[in-house]
Design a protein around this motif. Sequence first.
Motif, PDB file in Angstrom:
ATOM      1  N   ASP A 127       0.996  -0.872   0.313  1.00  0.00           N
ATOM      2  CA  ASP A 127      -0.078  -0.043   0.221  1.00  0.00           C
ATOM      3  C   ASP A 127       0.887   1.385   0.247  1.00  0.00           C
ATOM      4  O   ASP A 127       0.523   2.174  -0.164  1.00  0.00           O
ATOM      5  CB  ASP A 127      -1.385   0.170   1.525  1.00  0.00           C
ATOM      6  N   SER A 128       2.085   0.557   0.102  1.00  0.00           N
ATOM      7  CA  SER A 128       2.670   2.267  -0.153  1.00  0.00           C
ATOM      8  C   SER A 128       2.920   2.985  -1.874  1.00  0.00           C
ATOM      9  O   SER A 128       3.211   4.029  -1.651  1.00  0.00           O
ATOM     10  CB  SER A 128       4.606   1.816  -0.210  1.00  0.00           C
ATOM     11  N   ALA A 129       2.467   2.206  -2.886  1.00  0.00           N
ATOM     12  CA  ALA A 129       2.342   2.663  -3.814  1.00  0.00           C
ATOM     13  C   ALA A 129       0.760   2.737  -4.697  1.00  0.00           C
ATOM     14  O   ALA A 129       0.211   1.851  -3.614  1.00  0.00           O
ATOM     15  CB  ALA A 129       2.857   1.808  -4.621  1.00  0.00           C
ATOM     16  N   ALA A 130       0.549   3.763  -5.334  1.00  0.00           N
ATOM     17  CA  ALA A 130      -0.730   3.592  -5.864  1.00  0.00           C
ATOM     18  C   ALA A 130      -0.839   2.166  -7.415  1.00  0.00           C
ATOM     19  O   ALA A 130       0.019   2.603  -8.071  1.00  0.00           O
ATOM     20  CB  ALA A 130      -1.259   5.088  -6.297  1.00  0.00           C
ATOM     21  N   VAL A 131      -2.002   1.466  -7.362  1.00  0.00           N
ATOM     22  CA  VAL A 131      -1.557   0.585  -9.115  1.00  0.00           C
ATOM     23  C   VAL A 131      -3.098   0.519  -9.044  1.00  0.00           C
ATOM     24  O   VAL A 131      -3.998   0.807  -8.575  1.00  0.00           O
ATOM     25  CB  VAL A 131      -1.397  -0.989  -7.861  1.00  0.00           C
ATOM     26  N   ARG A 132      -2.624   0.568 -10.414  1.00  0.00           N
ATOM     27  CA  ARG A 132      -3.949   0.622 -11.307  1.00  0.00           C
ATOM     28  C   ARG A 132      -3.915  -0.291 -12.533  1.00  0.00           C
ATOM     29  O   ARG A 132      -2.080  -0.368 -13.470  1.00  0.00           O
ATOM     30  CB  ARG A 132      -4.562   2.227 -12.236  1.00  0.00           C
ATOM     31  N   THR A 133      -4.729  -1.181 -12.796  1.00  0.00           N
ATOM     32  CA  THR A 133      -4.344  -1.931 -13.832  1.00  0.00           C
ATOM     33  C   THR A 133      -5.764  -1.981 -14.652  1.00  0.00           C
ATOM     34  O   THR A 133      -7.350  -2.064 -14.319  1.00  0.00           O
ATOM     35  CB  THR A 133      -4.456  -3.915 -13.116  1.00  0.00           C
ATOM     36  N   ALA A 134      -5.373  -2.419 -16.436  1.00  0.00           N
ATOM     37  CA  ALA A 134      -6.450  -1.526 -17.161  1.00  0.00           C
ATOM     38  C   ALA A 134      -6.950  -2.632 -18.404  1.00  0.00           C
ATOM     39  O   ALA A 134      -5.396  -3.637 -18.028  1.00  0.00           O
ATOM     40  CB  ALA A 134      -6.452   0.095 -17.867  1.00  0.00           C
ATOM     41  N   ALA A 135      -7.560  -2.686 -18.579  1.00  0.00           N
ATOM     42  CA  ALA A 135      -7.410  -3.856 -19.674  1.00  0.00           C
ATOM     43  C   ALA A 135      -8.160  -2.485 -21.395  1.00  0.00           C
ATOM     44  O   ALA A 135      -8.666  -2.108 -20.907  1.00  0.00           O
ATOM     45  CB  ALA A 135      -8.833  -4.816 -19.610  1.00  0.00           C
ATOM     46  N   ARG A 136      -6.739  -3.158 -21.928  1.00  0.00           N
ATOM     47  CA  ARG A 136      -7.226  -2.145 -23.698  1.00  0.00           C
ATOM     48  C   ARG A 136      -6.436  -3.127 -24.717  1.00  0.00           C
ATOM     49  O   ARG A 136      -5.518  -3.887 -24.726  1.00  0.00           O
ATOM     50  CB  ARG A 136      -6.282  -1.418 -23.466  1.00  0.00           C
ATOM     51  N   ASP A 137      -7.955  -3.147 -25.171  1.00  0.00           N
ATOM     52  CA  ASP A 137      -7.505  -4.544 -26.561  1.00  0.00           C
ATOM     53  C   ASP A 137      -6.762  -5.205 -26.352  1.00  0.00           C
ATOM     54  O   ASP A 137      -5.873  -5.784 -27.901  1.00  0.00           O
ATOM     55  CB  ASP A 137      -6.699  -3.437 -27.457  1.00  0.00           C
ATOM     56  N   GLY A 138      -7.094  -5.777 -25.348  1.00  0.00           N
ATOM     57  CA  GLY A 138      -6.413  -7.717 -25.800  1.00  0.00           C
ATOM     58  C   GLY A 138      -4.801  -7.348 -24.643  1.00  0.00           C
ATOM     59  O   GLY A 138      -5.101  -8.517 -24.357  1.00  0.00           O
ATOM     60  N   ARG A 139      -4.828  -6.086 -24.446  1.00  0.00           N
ATOM     61  CA  ARG A 139      -3.815  -6.018 -23.314  1.00  0.00           C
ATOM     62  C   ARG A 139      -4.428  -5.488 -22.038  1.00  0.00           C
ATOM     63  O   ARG A 139      -5.061  -5.224 -21.404  1.00  0.00           O
ATOM     64  CB  ARG A 139      -2.770  -4.578 -24.072  1.00  0.00           C
ATOM     65  N   THR A 140      -3.340  -6.411 -21.063  1.00  0.00           N
ATOM     66  CA  THR A 140      -3.899  -5.708 -19.390  1.00  0.00           C
ATOM     67  C   THR A 140      -2.394  -4.537 -18.883  1.00  0.00           C
ATOM     68  O   THR A 140      -1.367  -4.680 -19.878  1.00  0.00           O
ATOM     69  CB  THR A 140      -2.282  -6.440 -18.606  1.00  0.00           C
ATOM     70  N   VAL A 141      -2.917  -3.310 -18.974  1.00  0.00           N
ATOM     71  CA  VAL A 141      -1.124  -2.239 -18.457  1.00  0.00           C
ATOM     72  C   VAL A 141      -1.499  -2.016 -17.462  1.00  0.00           C
ATOM     73  O   VAL A 141      -2.816  -1.580 -16.677  1.00  0.00           O
ATOM     74  CB  VAL A 141      -2.207  -1.355 -18.960  1.00  0.00           C
ATOM     75  N   TYR A 191       8.666   8.101  -9.432  1.00  0.00           N
ATOM     76  CA  TYR A 191       9.029   6.192 -10.052  1.00  0.00           C
ATOM     77  C   TYR A 191       7.782   6.222 -10.701  1.00  0.00           C
ATOM     78  O   TYR A 191       6.561   5.476  -9.687  1.00  0.00           O
ATOM     79  CB  TYR A 191      10.330   5.875  -9.412  1.00  0.00           C
ATOM     80  N   VAL A 192       7.486   6.019 -11.554  1.00  0.00           N
ATOM     81  CA  VAL A 192       6.042   5.210 -12.501  1.00  0.00           C
ATOM     82  C   VAL A 192       6.620   4.023 -13.493  1.00  0.00           C
ATOM     83  O   VAL A 192       7.325   4.422 -14.242  1.00  0.00           O
ATOM     84  CB  VAL A 192       5.174   6.258 -12.781  1.00  0.00           C
ATOM     85  N   THR A 193       6.022   2.955 -12.584  1.00  0.00           N
ATOM     86  CA  THR A 193       6.320   1.644 -13.491  1.00  0.00           C
ATOM     87  C   THR A 193       5.015   1.340 -14.365  1.00  0.00           C
ATOM     88  O   THR A 193       4.078   1.656 -13.908  1.00  0.00           O
ATOM     89  CB  THR A 193       6.698   0.725 -12.206  1.00  0.00           C
ATOM     90  N   ARG A 194       5.116   0.849 -15.700  1.00  0.00           N
ATOM     91  CA  ARG A 194       3.932   0.406 -16.422  1.00  0.00           C
ATOM     92  C   ARG A 194       4.131  -0.599 -17.379  1.00  0.00           C
ATOM     93  O   ARG A 194       5.192  -0.808 -17.994  1.00  0.00           O
ATOM     94  CB  ARG A 194       4.093   1.657 -17.924  1.00  0.00           C
ATOM     95  N   LEU A 195       3.261  -1.578 -16.938  1.00  0.00           N
ATOM     96  CA  LEU A 195       3.799  -2.771 -17.843  1.00  0.00           C
ATOM     97  C   LEU A 195       2.254  -3.023 -18.408  1.00  0.00           C
ATOM     98  O   LEU A 195       1.274  -3.387 -17.855  1.00  0.00           O
ATOM     99  CB  LEU A 195       4.241  -4.278 -16.571  1.00  0.00           C
ATOM    100  N   THR A 196       2.865  -3.865 -19.744  1.00  0.00           N
ATOM    101  CA  THR A 196       1.870  -4.274 -20.476  1.00  0.00           C
ATOM    102  C   THR A 196       2.529  -5.562 -21.436  1.00  0.00           C
ATOM    103  O   THR A 196       3.151  -6.006 -21.004  1.00  0.00           O
ATOM    104  CB  THR A 196       1.979  -3.316 -21.908  1.00  0.00           C
ATOM    105  N   ILE A 197       1.028  -6.084 -20.792  1.00  0.00           N
ATOM    106  CA  ILE A 197       1.275  -7.928 -21.038  1.00  0.00           C
ATOM    107  C   ILE A 197       0.276  -7.643 -22.261  1.00  0.00           C
ATOM    108  O   ILE A 197      -0.491  -7.347 -22.338  1.00  0.00           O
ATOM    109  CB  ILE A 197       0.563  -8.254 -20.211  1.00  0.00           C
ATOM    110  N   GLY A 198       0.876  -8.062 -23.672  1.00  0.00           N
ATOM    111  CA  GLY A 198       0.177  -8.133 -24.845  1.00  0.00           C
ATOM    112  C   GLY A 198       0.272  -7.458 -25.798  1.00  0.00           C
ATOM    113  O   GLY A 198       1.233  -6.398 -25.268  1.00  0.00           O
ATOM    114  N   ASP A 199       0.209  -6.440 -26.632  1.00  0.00           N
ATOM    115  CA  ASP A 199       0.228  -6.115 -27.780  1.00  0.00           C
ATOM    116  C   ASP A 199      -0.561  -5.889 -28.736  1.00  0.00           C
ATOM    117  O   ASP A 199      -2.159  -6.799 -28.959  1.00  0.00           O
ATOM    118  CB  ASP A 199       1.981  -6.353 -28.829  1.00  0.00           C
ATOM    119  N   HIS A 200      -0.500  -4.483 -29.633  1.00  0.00           N
ATOM    120  CA  HIS A 200      -1.665  -4.609 -30.517  1.00  0.00           C
ATOM    121  C   HIS A 200      -2.014  -5.420 -32.264  1.00  0.00           C
ATOM    122  O   HIS A 200      -2.625  -5.006 -32.619  1.00  0.00           O
ATOM    123  CB  HIS A 200      -2.623  -3.175 -30.572  1.00  0.00           C
TER     124      HIS A 200
END
Length: 215
Positions: free
Chosen positions: A20-34, A154-163
């Motif tokens: 909980d020290s970080a703010a985490v957001r998960t979103a689905a986009r065009d078959g990807r998970t970000v 510091y901001v991390t963005r992990l994208t699983i999958g591609d368009h």
Amino acid sequence: MTAPDLPAPRPVLWPLRPLDSAAVRTAARDGRTVVTIRHALLSDVTPEMLSWWYCHVPGTMRYAGKQWPRYLVWHPLDHITYDVTSPGTDGTVGPGARLHITEAPGRNLDQLIDIKVGVEQIDSQAAIISSRLLGTALVRLENEFTATRGGTRYVTRLTIGDHTPAGRLVLNRLAHTKAFPPAKLTAWIRHHIEEVGNLENFLPDLFRYRADHEP
């Protein structure tokens, strides 16, 4: 594939950051998970230090009274191996380099991450790596740095999958079921918050030390 041996835990000299020290957001986009992770401030860490670190993870450092591989200090419980399988275009861990990374979030080999990635960018703004197949990014990890008063945001963005067409047809499913199925993704998020948070505990001193002892 045989799972690697889990090395003995290293001493944990500082508390690891909680989820909980970080703010985490998960979103689905065009078959990807970000997954976007906004970490708490890295105190006394600069973007220059982070750029240097991502180019110099290989090597050793003094920690808990002895010399350790830097990668094993970065996360003293979960990290296993960090190998540069080929250097970048300038002969360093820079753009074009290939890495083979293994880690076990929560020291649980059932959640083993064993991944080969290419380095896309390392500088004072970001460190970006990806695992690609047939021109498609199965996994892309972007770490972005911004200087602020007292340290770095510091901001991390992990994208699983591609368009790409190959991603939409086949490879996104592979990325979600093999590279980062839901349980592994949940474990990785906690692990990543811990490893990024740990940088503020050793990187400023290591960076100053290298200025006097490394070319």
